[in-house]
Design a protein around this motif. Structure first.
Motif, mmCIF file in Angstrom:
data_model
loop_
_atom_site.group_PDB
_atom_site.id
_atom_site.type_symbol
_atom_site.label_atom_id
_atom_site.label_comp_id
_atom_site.label_asym_id
_atom_site.label_seq_id
_atom_site.Cartn_x
_atom_site.Cartn_y
_atom_site.Cartn_z
ATOM 1 N N LYS A 3 0.851 -1.189 0.000
ATOM 2 C CA LYS A 3 0.000 0.000 0.000
ATOM 3 C C LYS A 3 0.881 1.232 0.000
ATOM 4 C CE LYS A 3 -0.589 -0.080 5.011
ATOM 5 N NZ LYS A 3 -1.549 -0.153 6.105
ATOM 6 N N LEU A 4 0.277 2.355 -0.358
ATOM 7 C CA LEU A 4 0.929 3.663 -0.324
ATOM 8 C C LEU A 4 0.153 4.548 0.626
ATOM 9 C CD1 LEU A 4 2.836 5.933 -1.339
ATOM 10 C CD2 LEU A 4 1.196 6.283 -3.220
ATOM 11 N N THR A 48 -4.544 10.726 5.277
ATOM 12 C CA THR A 48 -5.686 10.424 4.422
ATOM 13 C C THR A 48 -6.513 9.346 5.123
ATOM 14 O OG1 THR A 48 -4.417 8.785 3.174
ATOM 15 C CG2 THR A 48 -4.430 11.040 2.332
ATOM 16 N N ASP A 49 -7.808 9.332 4.858
ATOM 17 C CA ASP A 49 -8.684 8.373 5.535
ATOM 18 C C ASP A 49 -8.449 6.936 5.094
ATOM 19 O OD1 ASP A 49 -9.948 10.249 7.172
ATOM 20 O OD2 ASP A 49 -11.421 10.742 5.622
ATOM 21 N N SER A 50 -7.887 6.775 3.913
ATOM 22 C CA SER A 50 -7.552 5.436 3.412
ATOM 23 C C SER A 50 -6.243 5.544 2.643
ATOM 24 C CB SER A 50 -8.680 4.893 2.527
ATOM 25 O OG SER A 50 -8.927 5.754 1.441
ATOM 26 N N PRO A 51 -5.597 4.413 2.364
ATOM 27 C CA PRO A 51 -4.332 4.484 1.618
ATOM 28 C C PRO A 51 -4.510 5.181 0.277
ATOM 29 C CG PRO A 51 -4.632 2.296 2.545
ATOM 30 C CD PRO A 51 -5.934 3.041 2.748
ATOM 31 N N MET A 52 -3.463 5.855 -0.183
ATOM 32 C CA MET A 52 -3.478 6.462 -1.509
ATOM 33 C C MET A 52 -3.580 5.379 -2.578
ATOM 34 S SD MET A 52 -3.414 9.722 -0.971
ATOM 35 C CE MET A 52 -3.048 10.412 -2.569
ATOM 36 N N ASP A 99 4.347 -5.429 -3.058
ATOM 37 C CA ASP A 99 3.905 -6.090 -1.837
ATOM 38 C C ASP A 99 4.366 -5.353 -0.582
ATOM 39 O OD1 ASP A 99 2.577 -8.181 -3.178
ATOM 40 O OD2 ASP A 99 4.472 -9.247 -3.449
ATOM 41 N N ALA A 100 5.083 -4.244 -0.749
ATOM 42 C CA ALA A 100 5.628 -3.504 0.394
ATOM 43 C C ALA A 100 4.737 -2.312 0.738
ATOM 44 C CB ALA A 100 7.037 -3.024 0.076
ATOM 45 N N HIS A 101 4.909 -1.824 1.960
ATOM 46 C CA HIS A 101 4.229 -0.609 2.397
ATOM 47 C C HIS A 101 5.162 0.568 2.125
ATOM 48 C CE1 HIS A 101 2.462 1.885 5.985
ATOM 49 N NE2 HIS A 101 2.262 2.458 4.824
ATOM 50 N N GLY A 118 9.001 6.480 5.001
ATOM 51 C CA GLY A 118 8.651 6.077 6.359
ATOM 52 C C GLY A 118 8.163 4.642 6.401
ATOM 53 N N SER A 119 7.637 4.288 7.552
ATOM 54 C CA SER A 119 7.113 2.919 7.727
ATOM 55 C C SER A 119 5.681 2.965 8.201
ATOM 56 C CB SER A 119 7.988 2.172 8.726
ATOM 57 O OG SER A 119 8.007 2.842 9.967
#
Length: 119
Positions: A3-4, A48-52, A99-101, A118-119
């Protein structure tokens, strides 16, 4: 589950940057052609309320987040010159592992900004 995500901190006031507009673009590396993916606004926590990009949307590629910082500081009645020194802050970055954040935060004032992975 890749996710981003992003968040924005207002370093001039020492608080999260609420109600700041962020655009997300996909960049075609060969042609530099941009494709607009979405525009969102940060919440009270500067996030943001959800991932970009969520796990079904994230793909290997080049992206750009554009933070509309000029309007944000104008809404907070920060006195800046015309035109403002910083108006729109583009951060171009690559996603090599879907597959990474990927977390791309922004720390900003009317005069400077910084970012990191960041993480």
């Amino acid at each position: 589950m890749g996710k981003l995500t992003t968040h924005v901190l207002d370093t001039a006031h020492g608080c999260p940057a609420a109600n700041l507009t962020i655009e997300l673009w996909a960049i075609e590396p060969q042609t530099e052609q941009k494709t607009h993916l979405k525009t969102v606004t940060t919440n009270a926590d500067g996030r943001t309320d959800s991932p970009m990009l969520n796990e079904s949307e994230i793909k290997v590629g080049t992206y750009e987040l554009v933070f509309v910082i000029g309007n944000y500081f104008a809404a907070k009645s920060v006195k800046t010159p015309e035109p403002a020194f910083l108006d729109r802050i583009p951060i171009r970055f690559g996603i090599a592992d879907a597959d990474a954040h990927y977390h791309v935060p922004l720390l900003a004032s009317p005069w400077s900004y910084s970012t990191y992975r960041g993480s």
